[in-house]
Write a protein that holds these residues in place. Structure first.
Motif, PDB file in Angstrom:
ATOM      1  N   ASP A 109       0.838  -1.210   0.000  1.00 11.96           N
ATOM      2  CA  ASP A 109       0.000   0.000   0.000  1.00 11.96           C
ATOM      3  C   ASP A 109       0.865   1.249   0.000  1.00 11.96           C
ATOM      4  O   ASP A 109       2.004   1.223   0.483  1.00 11.96           O
ATOM      5  N   PRO A 110       0.320   2.384  -0.491  1.00 10.76           N
ATOM      6  CA  PRO A 110       1.052   3.652  -0.357  1.00 10.76           C
ATOM      7  C   PRO A 110       1.216   3.969   1.128  1.00 10.76           C
ATOM      8  O   PRO A 110       0.364   3.567   1.929  1.00 10.76           O
ATOM      9  N   PRO A 111       2.280   4.689   1.506  1.00 11.67           N
ATOM     10  CA  PRO A 111       2.452   5.034   2.927  1.00 11.67           C
ATOM     11  C   PRO A 111       1.241   5.806   3.442  1.00 11.67           C
ATOM     12  O   PRO A 111       0.553   6.463   2.654  1.00 11.67           O
ATOM     13  N   GLN A 112       1.008   5.712   4.765  1.00 11.82           N
ATOM     14  CA  GLN A 112      -0.168   6.356   5.365  1.00 11.82           C
ATOM     15  C   GLN A 112      -0.255   7.828   4.964  1.00 11.82           C
ATOM     16  O   GLN A 112       0.753   8.531   4.964  1.00 11.82           O
ATOM     17  N   GLY A 113      -1.462   8.252   4.620  1.00 11.31           N
ATOM     18  CA  GLY A 113      -1.659   9.653   4.258  1.00 11.31           C
ATOM     19  C   GLY A 113      -1.447   9.916   2.777  1.00 11.31           C
ATOM     20  O   GLY A 113      -1.772  10.993   2.285  1.00 11.31           O
ATOM     21  N   GLU A 114      -0.856   8.945   2.037  1.00  9.09           N
ATOM     22  CA  GLU A 114      -0.644   9.143   0.597  1.00  9.09           C
ATOM     23  C   GLU A 114      -1.629   8.305  -0.201  1.00  9.09           C
ATOM     24  O   GLU A 114      -1.945   7.184   0.173  1.00  9.09           O
ATOM     25  N   LYS A 115      -2.098   8.895  -1.291  1.00  6.68           N
ATOM     26  CA  LYS A 115      -3.133   8.208  -2.083  1.00  6.68           C
ATOM     27  C   LYS A 115      -2.536   7.345  -3.188  1.00  6.68           C
ATOM     28  O   LYS A 115      -3.073   6.313  -3.555  1.00  6.68           O
ATOM     29  N   GLY A 151     -12.794  -5.196  -7.037  1.00 13.61           N
ATOM     30  CA  GLY A 151     -11.917  -4.168  -7.621  1.00 13.61           C
ATOM     31  C   GLY A 151     -10.987  -3.607  -6.555  1.00 13.61           C
ATOM     32  O   GLY A 151     -11.400  -3.427  -5.403  1.00 13.61           O
ATOM     33  N   HIS A 152      -9.737  -3.328  -6.944  1.00 19.17           N
ATOM     34  CA  HIS A 152      -8.780  -2.740  -6.003  1.00 19.17           C
ATOM     35  C   HIS A 152      -9.210  -1.305  -5.698  1.00 19.17           C
ATOM     36  O   HIS A 152      -9.743  -0.610  -6.566  1.00 19.17           O
ATOM     37  N   VAL A 153      -8.968  -0.864  -4.460  1.00 22.78           N
ATOM     38  CA  VAL A 153      -9.459   0.461  -4.036  1.00 22.78           C
ATOM     39  C   VAL A 153      -8.955   1.610  -4.910  1.00 22.78           C
ATOM     40  O   VAL A 153      -9.626   2.634  -5.021  1.00 22.78           O
ATOM     41  N   GLU A 154      -7.801   1.456  -5.509  1.00 22.00           N
ATOM     42  CA  GLU A 154      -7.262   2.587  -6.299  1.00 22.00           C
ATOM     43  C   GLU A 154      -7.730   2.571  -7.748  1.00 22.00           C
ATOM     44  O   GLU A 154      -7.457   3.510  -8.498  1.00 22.00           O
ATOM     45  N   THR A 155      -8.390   1.493  -8.151  1.00 18.18           N
ATOM     46  CA  THR A 155      -8.646   1.357  -9.582  1.00 18.18           C
ATOM     47  C   THR A 155      -9.845   2.186 -10.051  1.00 18.18           C
ATOM     48  O   THR A 155     -10.801   2.383  -9.301  1.00 18.18           O
ATOM     49  N   GLY A 156      -9.753   2.661 -11.289  1.00 18.11           N
ATOM     50  CA  GLY A 156     -10.840   3.452 -11.858  1.00 18.11           C
ATOM     51  C   GLY A 156     -12.011   2.564 -12.249  1.00 18.11           C
ATOM     52  O   GLY A 156     -13.171   2.973 -12.156  1.00 18.11           O
ATOM     53  N   SER A 157     -11.719   1.352 -12.699  1.00 22.31           N
ATOM     54  CA  SER A 157     -12.797   0.455 -13.103  1.00 22.31           C
ATOM     55  C   SER A 157     -12.371  -0.985 -12.894  1.00 22.31           C
ATOM     56  O   SER A 157     -11.190  -1.318 -12.950  1.00 22.31           O
TER      57      SER A 157
END
Ligand code: FAD
Length: 290
Positions: A109-115, A151-157
């Motif tokens: 995952d991205p570090p905490q606080g980063e999207k 779907g992964h949380v970061e994915t657009g679709s």
């Protein structure tokens, strides 16, 4: 033993996931948990890889010890977070030297606080790149990866996510394990879409027995898993009664697993959160049926 050889719908394997404890006492408890679970004949166990810090070394130590001391097949998780390719090569070499056959390859995952996830200098941006690297380096591991029925949380679709999963599998994965889900319809629909997209490796459902109300709220927020309305209402009703909550969590997961098994899954991976009783109850019930 390579895990891909244990994933078989006619004899599905149960596997258990642990995280590396921070203290020696925690490690001793983990071995006690493994002792409790051993009679259930796990196909394998896996140990997660931390976001950073001292527990990372413990992953390699633990999988090595588990395999040597208990004889249970143990798989290390490995992420791209904070590592150069040289460091990853070194870690993989340690796993190979310890005669470990399986690795779950992840981005992290991205570090905490980063999207967004930024590739570490000299490292990798996506799990696919790490899978490709491991194959190019000629390690002889059986490789697993993560996938996301909702779907992964970061994915657009979901279609984009599936396309990326296909690339990851084609880069050299032998099987994938799903993110937790509480509604089997997501899993069955995902498997159907994956097969249509040409993804042919075993897709192992990941199940987390609910044992704590706040914790499940936190996890589902983080990973985007849907709690079906009826289950959410039942959980709300027993949220202040710890025993009733565990009973509900165990009952729900058992029913999920029974349906998954009846429809031919190759195995079930349990997110145990290092607590064996709930998983033990579920697997004992499932074994009693077979
Ligand atoms: P990837 O497969 O790289 O995908 C990440 C995102 O990038 C997705 O949205 C995907 O669609 C997108 N993507 C992929 N390729 C491309 C591309 N070419 N172009 C554009 N977008 C792309 N985390 C830990 O820190 N430690 C663990 O031990 C751990 N174990 C896990 C075990 C399982 C079974 C699961 C399901 C998750 C686990 N995680 C763990 C969490 C995981 O690290 C996160 O979900 C992370 O956000 C994504 O990792 P991934 O390997 O799926 O990434």
């Amino acid at each position: 033993m390579k895990i891909r050889n244990r994933l078989n719908p006619s004899n599905p394997c149960f596997s258990f996931e642990f995280f590396p404890p921070k203290t020696d006492e925690g490690v001793a408890n983990l071995f006690k948990t493994l002792e409790d679970l051993a009679p259930l004949q796990p196909g394998f166990v896996s140990v997660t890889y931390g976001a950073g810090g001292s527990t990372r070394d413990r992953t390699v130590e633990l999988v090595t010890r588990i395999k040597q001391e208990t004889g249970i097949e143990a798989m290390a998780h490995l992420t791209c977070v904070g590592h150069t390719r040289e460091e990853l090569r070194e870690l993989l070499k340690r796993l190979a030297d310890a005669k470990l056959d399986n690795v779950l390859v992840l981005r992290g995952d991205p570090p905490q606080g980063e999207k967004t996830f930024v590739a570490p200098a000299g490292g990798f941006k996506y799990a696919t790149e790490l899978v490709r690297f491991i194959r190019e380096e000629d390690f002889n591991f059986c490789l697993g990866g993560a996938c996301y029925p909702e779907g992964h949380v970061e994915t657009g679709s979901r279609d984009d996510d599936l396309r990326h999963l296909k690339e990851k599998v084609d880069a050299g994965l032998d099987f994938v394990v799903t993110q937790l889900f509480f509604d089997n319809a997501f899993y069955f629909d995902f498997v159907e879409r994956a097969r249509r997209a040409g993804i042919n490796v075993p897709i192992v459902p990941g199940i987390m027995p609910i044992t704590n109300y706040e914790q499940i709220q936190r996890f589902t927020r983080m990973c985007g898993a849907t709690v079906p309305m009826r289950l959410a209402l039942q959980l709300e009703r027993v949220k202040d009664q710890p025993d009733a909550l565990v009973q509900l969590g165990v009952a729900h997961a058992t029913v999920q697993c029974m349906e998954l098994l009846s429809r031919g899954v190759p195995g079930i991976h349990f997110y145990t959160l290092n607590k064996s009783p709930a998983t033990r109850m579920i697997v004992s019930a499932l074994r009693a049926r077979s």
